[in-house]
Design a protein around this motif. Structure first.
Motif, mmCIF file in Angstrom:
data_model
loop_
_atom_site.group_PDB
_atom_site.id
_atom_site.type_symbol
_atom_site.label_atom_id
_atom_site.label_comp_id
_atom_site.label_asym_id
_atom_site.label_seq_id
_atom_site.Cartn_x
_atom_site.Cartn_y
_atom_site.Cartn_z
ATOM 1 N N ILE A 23 14.533 -14.048 -7.686
ATOM 2 C CA ILE A 23 13.828 -13.972 -7.466
ATOM 3 C C ILE A 23 13.126 -12.875 -7.415
ATOM 4 O O ILE A 23 11.824 -13.162 -7.931
ATOM 5 C CB ILE A 23 13.467 -15.101 -6.625
ATOM 6 N N TRP A 24 13.456 -12.048 -6.589
ATOM 7 C CA TRP A 24 12.500 -10.978 -5.858
ATOM 8 C C TRP A 24 12.133 -9.849 -7.732
ATOM 9 O O TRP A 24 10.508 -9.495 -7.399
ATOM 10 C CB TRP A 24 12.751 -10.107 -5.317
ATOM 11 N N ASN A 25 13.065 -9.839 -8.099
ATOM 12 C CA ASN A 25 13.240 -9.242 -9.120
ATOM 13 C C ASN A 25 12.431 -10.067 -10.678
ATOM 14 O O ASN A 25 11.366 -9.015 -11.105
ATOM 15 C CB ASN A 25 14.567 -8.287 -9.846
ATOM 16 N N ASP A 26 12.422 -10.420 -10.595
ATOM 17 C CA ASP A 26 12.099 -11.642 -11.071
ATOM 18 C C ASP A 26 10.540 -11.665 -11.019
ATOM 19 O O ASP A 26 9.085 -11.097 -12.463
ATOM 20 C CB ASP A 26 12.038 -12.940 -11.885
ATOM 21 N N HIS A 27 9.843 -12.017 -9.921
ATOM 22 C CA HIS A 27 8.913 -11.985 -9.710
ATOM 23 C C HIS A 27 7.594 -10.650 -8.904
ATOM 24 O O HIS A 27 6.681 -10.331 -9.924
ATOM 25 C CB HIS A 27 8.546 -12.796 -8.275
ATOM 26 N N TYR A 28 8.188 -10.122 -8.245
ATOM 27 C CA TYR A 28 8.018 -9.095 -7.748
ATOM 28 C C TYR A 28 7.942 -7.928 -8.471
ATOM 29 O O TYR A 28 7.696 -6.368 -7.763
ATOM 30 C CB TYR A 28 8.160 -8.640 -6.095
ATOM 31 N N LEU A 29 8.825 -7.119 -9.172
ATOM 32 C CA LEU A 29 9.381 -6.514 -10.412
ATOM 33 C C LEU A 29 7.603 -5.515 -10.375
ATOM 34 O O LEU A 29 7.569 -4.847 -9.927
ATOM 35 C CB LEU A 29 9.728 -6.302 -10.798
ATOM 36 N N PRO A 30 7.087 -6.020 -10.389
ATOM 37 C CA PRO A 30 5.452 -5.713 -11.433
ATOM 38 C C PRO A 30 4.617 -5.282 -10.450
ATOM 39 O O PRO A 30 3.689 -4.787 -10.387
ATOM 40 C CB PRO A 30 4.977 -6.696 -12.332
ATOM 41 N N ILE A 31 4.721 -5.663 -9.405
ATOM 42 C CA ILE A 31 3.579 -5.609 -8.008
ATOM 43 C C ILE A 31 4.302 -4.864 -7.209
ATOM 44 O O ILE A 31 2.749 -4.091 -6.385
ATOM 45 C CB ILE A 31 3.860 -7.005 -7.066
ATOM 46 N N ILE A 32 5.609 -5.087 -6.470
ATOM 47 C CA ILE A 32 5.950 -3.211 -5.713
ATOM 48 C C ILE A 32 6.913 -2.646 -6.228
ATOM 49 O O ILE A 32 6.899 -2.029 -5.486
ATOM 50 C CB ILE A 32 6.198 -4.187 -4.453
ATOM 51 N N GLY A 33 7.583 -2.867 -7.469
ATOM 52 C CA GLY A 33 8.482 -1.967 -8.011
ATOM 53 C C GLY A 33 9.570 -1.912 -7.706
ATOM 54 O O GLY A 33 10.167 -2.542 -6.346
ATOM 55 N N LYS A 34 10.717 -1.552 -8.354
ATOM 56 C CA LYS A 34 11.968 -1.403 -8.132
ATOM 57 C C LYS A 34 13.061 -0.774 -6.560
ATOM 58 O O LYS A 34 13.750 -1.448 -5.821
ATOM 59 C CB LYS A 34 13.101 -1.333 -8.982
ATOM 60 N N GLU A 35 12.210 -0.071 -5.994
ATOM 61 C CA GLU A 35 12.609 0.413 -4.635
ATOM 62 C C GLU A 35 12.452 0.072 -4.195
ATOM 63 O O GLU A 35 13.152 0.317 -3.027
ATOM 64 C CB GLU A 35 11.490 1.732 -4.666
ATOM 65 N N GLN A 36 11.069 -1.024 -3.458
ATOM 66 C CA GLN A 36 10.592 -1.900 -2.837
ATOM 67 C C GLN A 36 11.721 -2.663 -2.801
ATOM 68 O O GLN A 36 12.024 -3.175 -1.567
ATOM 69 C CB GLN A 36 9.430 -1.477 -2.825
ATOM 70 N N ILE A 37 11.660 -3.208 -3.865
ATOM 71 C CA ILE A 37 12.691 -4.327 -4.262
ATOM 72 C C ILE A 37 14.237 -4.223 -3.242
ATOM 73 O O ILE A 37 14.297 -5.599 -2.111
ATOM 74 C CB ILE A 37 12.983 -5.356 -5.243
ATOM 75 N N ASP A 38 14.141 -3.187 -3.524
ATOM 76 C CA ASP A 38 15.879 -2.872 -3.007
ATOM 77 C C ASP A 38 16.201 -3.193 -1.545
ATOM 78 O O ASP A 38 16.583 -3.661 -0.716
ATOM 79 C CB ASP A 38 16.991 -1.575 -2.969
ATOM 80 N N TYR A 39 14.832 -2.218 -0.827
ATOM 81 C CA TYR A 39 14.581 -1.868 0.466
ATOM 82 C C TYR A 39 14.570 -2.817 1.190
ATOM 83 O O TYR A 39 15.219 -3.180 2.251
ATOM 84 C CB TYR A 39 13.546 -1.479 0.337
ATOM 85 N N MET A 40 13.888 -3.796 0.407
ATOM 86 C CA MET A 40 13.437 -5.477 1.064
ATOM 87 C C MET A 40 14.631 -6.328 0.993
ATOM 88 O O MET A 40 15.118 -7.303 1.903
ATOM 89 C CB MET A 40 12.139 -6.329 0.636
ATOM 90 N N LEU A 41 15.300 -6.159 0.069
ATOM 91 C CA LEU A 41 16.439 -7.665 -0.198
ATOM 92 C C LEU A 41 17.564 -6.888 0.946
ATOM 93 O O LEU A 41 18.248 -7.943 1.285
ATOM 94 C CB LEU A 41 17.118 -6.998 -2.001
ATOM 95 N N LEU A 89 11.904 -20.238 -5.021
ATOM 96 C CA LEU A 89 12.201 -21.335 -6.332
ATOM 97 C C LEU A 89 12.081 -19.950 -7.170
ATOM 98 O O LEU A 89 11.620 -18.940 -7.676
ATOM 99 C CB LEU A 89 10.752 -22.004 -5.989
ATOM 100 N N LEU A 90 13.602 -20.602 -8.218
ATOM 101 C CA LEU A 90 13.773 -19.215 -9.529
ATOM 102 C C LEU A 90 12.421 -19.480 -9.962
ATOM 103 O O LEU A 90 11.929 -20.691 -9.752
ATOM 104 C CB LEU A 90 14.825 -20.181 -10.104
ATOM 105 N N THR A 91 11.806 -18.804 -10.559
ATOM 106 C CA THR A 91 10.749 -18.369 -11.894
ATOM 107 C C THR A 91 10.871 -19.417 -12.694
ATOM 108 O O THR A 91 9.371 -19.939 -12.568
ATOM 109 C CB THR A 91 10.646 -16.644 -12.481
ATOM 110 N N ASN A 92 11.666 -20.106 -13.005
ATOM 111 C CA ASN A 92 11.527 -21.217 -14.502
ATOM 112 C C ASN A 92 11.271 -22.169 -14.060
ATOM 113 O O ASN A 92 11.519 -23.377 -14.556
ATOM 114 C CB ASN A 92 12.964 -21.056 -15.163
ATOM 115 N N GLU A 93 12.104 -22.811 -12.294
ATOM 116 C CA GLU A 93 11.315 -23.688 -11.745
ATOM 117 C C GLU A 93 9.983 -23.908 -11.213
ATOM 118 O O GLU A 93 9.624 -24.780 -10.992
ATOM 119 C CB GLU A 93 12.681 -23.797 -10.708
ATOM 120 N N HIS A 94 8.693 -22.961 -11.291
ATOM 121 C CA HIS A 94 7.770 -22.881 -11.236
ATOM 122 C C HIS A 94 6.958 -24.296 -12.031
ATOM 123 O O HIS A 94 7.364 -25.014 -12.986
ATOM 124 C CB HIS A 94 7.172 -21.652 -11.603
ATOM 125 N N ARG A 95 5.888 -25.055 -10.785
ATOM 126 C CA ARG A 95 5.178 -25.517 -11.872
ATOM 127 C C ARG A 95 5.840 -26.860 -12.172
ATOM 128 O O ARG A 95 5.353 -27.373 -13.172
ATOM 129 C CB ARG A 95 4.394 -25.064 -13.202
#
Length: 121
Positions: A23-41, A89-95
């Protein structure tokens, strides 16, 4: 819709982590980048972090549809209110109404006249 909500325990930690990574890689990657995602996870979803959250009052739930885990949420209760810590939620489960149905379930858990608090970034 036929969502089910399974209260998670320590045996579910690896699955919650896997969902968070996807979920984080699908949604947040373009917003905060991989390094920040890995840190938060690592900060919020490592096995030790999840165990600590569970031991300190957060109840994690897996969101399940047709035996497939499609997301998770975490809540805790203080004296006067509930806190919604996570809802993903998984991105493909949105809407598809899954979020609304999950929020209704969360409201049903908190039907003791208390409020539900949420912090949004």
């Amino acid at each position: 819709m036929s969502l089910q909500f399974k209260k998670a325990n320590v045996n579910d930690i690896p699955r919650i982590y896997d969902l968070a990574v996807q979920i984080w890689n699908d949604h947040y990657l373009p917003i905060i980048g991989k390094e920040q995602i890995d840190y938060m996870l690592s900060k919020m979803y490592s096995a030790d972090a999840q165990k600590d959250q569970m031991q300190n009052g957060q109840d994690f739930y897996l969101i399940v549809e047709n035996e497939k885990q499609i997301g998770y949420f975490a809540i805790s209760k203080t004296e006067n209110e509930y806190m919604l810590h996570k809802l993903y939620l998984l991105t493909n489960e949105h809407r598809k109404g899954r979020g609304s149905e999950t929020l209704k379930y969360i409201e049903s858990l908190c039907m003791t006249g208390n409020s539900i608090k949420l912090t949004v970034n």
